[in-house]
Design a protein around this motif. Sequence first.
Motif, PDB file in Angstrom:
ATOM      1  N   ASN A 280       0.819  -1.219   0.000  1.00 38.65           N
ATOM      2  CA  ASN A 280       0.000   0.000   0.000  1.00 38.65           C
ATOM      3  C   ASN A 280       0.849   1.264   0.000  1.00 38.65           C
ATOM      4  O   ASN A 280       0.542   2.220  -0.721  1.00 38.65           O
ATOM      5  CB  ASN A 280      -0.925  -0.002   1.218  1.00 38.65           C
ATOM      6  N   ARG A 281       1.883   1.288   0.807  1.00 39.66           N
ATOM      7  CA  ARG A 281       2.704   2.504   0.912  1.00 39.66           C
ATOM      8  C   ARG A 281       3.453   2.806  -0.378  1.00 39.66           C
ATOM      9  O   ARG A 281       3.854   3.959  -0.609  1.00 39.66           O
ATOM     10  CB  ARG A 281       3.659   2.402   2.105  1.00 39.66           C
ATOM     11  N   ALA A 282       3.663   1.799  -1.236  1.00 36.04           N
ATOM     12  CA  ALA A 282       4.287   2.049  -2.533  1.00 36.04           C
ATOM     13  C   ALA A 282       3.261   2.488  -3.569  1.00 36.04           C
ATOM     14  O   ALA A 282       3.577   3.253  -4.489  1.00 36.04           O
ATOM     15  CB  ALA A 282       5.021   0.796  -3.002  1.00 36.04           C
ATOM     16  N   LEU A 286       1.931   6.626  -6.303  1.00 40.31           N
ATOM     17  CA  LEU A 286       1.633   6.446  -7.728  1.00 40.31           C
ATOM     18  C   LEU A 286       0.193   6.846  -8.029  1.00 40.31           C
ATOM     19  O   LEU A 286      -0.087   7.523  -9.032  1.00 40.31           O
ATOM     20  CB  LEU A 286       1.873   4.995  -8.126  1.00 40.31           C
ATOM     21  N   LEU A 287      -0.724   6.425  -7.170  1.00 38.85           N
ATOM     22  CA  LEU A 287      -2.129   6.779  -7.366  1.00 38.85           C
ATOM     23  C   LEU A 287      -2.336   8.287  -7.226  1.00 38.85           C
ATOM     24  O   LEU A 287      -3.084   8.903  -8.004  1.00 38.85           O
ATOM     25  CB  LEU A 287      -2.993   6.030  -6.358  1.00 38.85           C
ATOM     26  N   ALA A 288      -1.682   8.883  -6.217  1.00 41.03           N
ATOM     27  CA  ALA A 288      -1.817  10.334  -6.025  1.00 41.03           C
ATOM     28  C   ALA A 288      -1.233  11.095  -7.205  1.00 41.03           C
ATOM     29  O   ALA A 288      -1.794  12.112  -7.650  1.00 41.03           O
ATOM     30  CB  ALA A 288      -1.128  10.750  -4.724  1.00 41.03           C
ATOM     31  N   ALA A 289      -0.111  10.606  -7.752  1.00 46.22           N
ATOM     32  CA  ALA A 289       0.477  11.262  -8.923  1.00 46.22           C
ATOM     33  C   ALA A 289      -0.460  11.155 -10.121  1.00 46.22           C
ATOM     34  O   ALA A 289      -0.605  12.121 -10.897  1.00 46.22           O
ATOM     35  CB  ALA A 289       1.829  10.627  -9.242  1.00 46.22           C
ATOM     36  N   PRO A 320      -9.368   4.951  -5.138  1.00 46.89           N
ATOM     37  CA  PRO A 320      -8.156   4.201  -4.798  1.00 46.89           C
ATOM     38  C   PRO A 320      -7.206   4.949  -3.862  1.00 46.89           C
ATOM     39  O   PRO A 320      -6.617   4.346  -2.959  1.00 46.89           O
ATOM     40  CB  PRO A 320      -7.509   3.953  -6.160  1.00 46.89           C
ATOM     41  N   VAL A 321      -7.051   6.261  -4.059  1.00 48.77           N
ATOM     42  CA  VAL A 321      -6.182   7.029  -3.160  1.00 48.77           C
ATOM     43  C   VAL A 321      -6.741   7.007  -1.743  1.00 48.77           C
ATOM     44  O   VAL A 321      -6.020   6.736  -0.770  1.00 48.77           O
ATOM     45  CB  VAL A 321      -6.037   8.491  -3.658  1.00 48.77           C
ATOM     46  N   VAL A 322      -8.033   7.290  -1.601  1.00 44.91           N
ATOM     47  CA  VAL A 322      -8.637   7.345  -0.273  1.00 44.91           C
ATOM     48  C   VAL A 322      -8.619   5.968   0.387  1.00 44.91           C
ATOM     49  O   VAL A 322      -8.296   5.831   1.568  1.00 44.91           O
ATOM     50  CB  VAL A 322     -10.074   7.894  -0.375  1.00 44.91           C
ATOM     51  N   THR A 323      -8.957   4.930  -0.378  1.00 41.04           N
ATOM     52  CA  THR A 323      -8.953   3.569   0.168  1.00 41.04           C
ATOM     53  C   THR A 323      -7.565   3.182   0.654  1.00 41.04           C
ATOM     54  O   THR A 323      -7.403   2.625   1.749  1.00 41.04           O
ATOM     55  CB  THR A 323      -9.419   2.576  -0.909  1.00 41.04           C
ATOM     56  N   THR A 324      -6.553   3.457  -0.158  1.00 38.20           N
ATOM     57  CA  THR A 324      -5.188   3.100   0.222  1.00 38.20           C
ATOM     58  C   THR A 324      -4.737   3.879   1.448  1.00 38.20           C
ATOM     59  O   THR A 324      -4.033   3.346   2.317  1.00 38.20           O
ATOM     60  CB  THR A 324      -4.233   3.350  -0.965  1.00 38.20           C
ATOM     61  N   ALA A 325      -5.142   5.140   1.540  1.00 40.17           N
ATOM     62  CA  ALA A 325      -4.800   5.928   2.731  1.00 40.17           C
ATOM     63  C   ALA A 325      -5.409   5.306   3.983  1.00 40.17           C
ATOM     64  O   ALA A 325      -4.758   5.197   5.025  1.00 40.17           O
ATOM     65  CB  ALA A 325      -5.286   7.364   2.552  1.00 40.17           C
TER      66      ALA A 325
END
Length: 411
Positions: A280-282, A286-289, A320-325
Motif C-alpha cells: 500500500n505505501r508504494a 503512484l495513485l496520487a500522482a 483508490p487514493v482514499v482507500t489506500t490511505a
Amino acid sequence: MSSPAPSYAAVLRAPHTGRVFGAALLGRLSYGMVPFAMMLAVQDATGSYPVAGTVLALFGLASVLLSPARAALVDRYGPRRALPPMAALYAGLLVLVAATTWRPGAPPLLTGALVVAAGACTPPLGPVMRTLWRRLLPDRELLRRAYSLDTVAEELLFVSGPLLVGLLLTVAGPTAGVAAGAGLVLTGTLALVSSPAAREADRTGPAAPGARPEGGGELRRVVLASATTGLALGALDLMVVAFAEERGRAGAAAWILAALSAGSAVGGLAHGAVAWSAPNRARLPLLAAGLGLALAGAGLAPNLPVLTAAVALAGLFVSPVVTTAYLIADETAAPRARTRAGAWVNTAFNAGSAGGTATIGLLVDRLPLPLCFALAAAPTLLSAASAARRLRESAGDEAPRTPTTGPDRPL
C-alpha cells in the motif's frame, strides 16, 4: 479451513458483514442528507442565504474537526458504550433544529447554536465501520476489497442523499429531511452496536487514556496525502462550474461532476478487484500522482466533452487514493487507536476539500483556468513526489550491503 477466494461477494458472505455494513450504511446515509436539508431549512426559516451558508459551514467545521476526538472516545470505551450516547445527542439536536426551523422567523443565534452542537456530536460511523472490517475480515486481500467497497458506497451515499431530500421536498418541507436524518443515524447506530462484531470490539478492553496511534511518521504522510486529495477535489468542483459558465453551459457542471463520481466508483471497485503485488505505501504515491496529472491535464481541455472525459479519468484515482490511505492508517495504528487513525484521514480529506474550495474561490476570477487547475494539482503531485522519495530512501536503508574485504571484515 481455507479462506474464501478474495472477491466482493466473499466480503459480503463473510459472517456478520452484511448486517454490520448495512447498519453502518443506513446511519451514514444521514450524513448525505442532513447538510443539504439543513441548509434549505435554515434558509427558509431565516430568509437569509448568508445565515444558511454560515450555519452550514459551522456545522461542517464542528463535525470534521472534532471527529478524531469522538473517534478517540470509541477507541477508549468501545463502540457499544461510546456510539449510542453520541447518536442520541446528534439525533435529538437534529430534531430540535427541525422544530426550530419548521416555520419562518427562527432566531439565527439559537439555530446556529443547535446546529453547531449537532455537528459536535456526529457519531464517527465511517471510522468505526473501517475498524470493524478488520475484525470481520482478517484476510488481507478481503480487507482491501472491503475498504474499496466501503469507500465507493460512502461516496454514493453523498450523491444519493441530496436526491432523497429532493424527493422529500415534493411531499414535505426541508425540515422533514433533517428529521429523517435523525431517524436514520439513530436506527443505523443502534443496529450496528447490537451486532456481534461490536460486542467483540468491546471485549478487547479499553485503550489507555491519552494513548496515541503508532507509526506517527507514516500516518502523518497518509494524512497529508488525504488532505491534498481533498484540496484537489474541493477546488475541482468550483473550477468545473467556472469552466461551464465560461462556455454558457452552467447546467453542464452537474453532469461533469457526475462523471467524476462515476469514475471514482469504477476506479474504486477496479482497484479492490486487482491483486496488487506492490504494498500500500508504494501504491499511494503512484495513485496520487495519477490524480494530480489527470487534474492538471483537465485544465487544458478545449471544450466540455473533453473536460468531462478528463474529469472522469481523474475520478478513477480518487477512491483508490482514499482507500489506500485508510488501509495504511489501519496498518500503522495501534490496535486500540485504529478508529482515531481513520478519523484523521477523513478529517484531513474534508478539511483539505474546504480549503481547496476557499482558495480556488479567491483565484478563479484572477487567474486563467488552466493555471488554476495546475495549482490545484500541485500539492497532490508534490505530496506524491515526497512520499516516493522517502520510499526510495527507506528501501536504500534496508537494502543488504555487499560484504567487502578489509582489515576489519573477515573473508
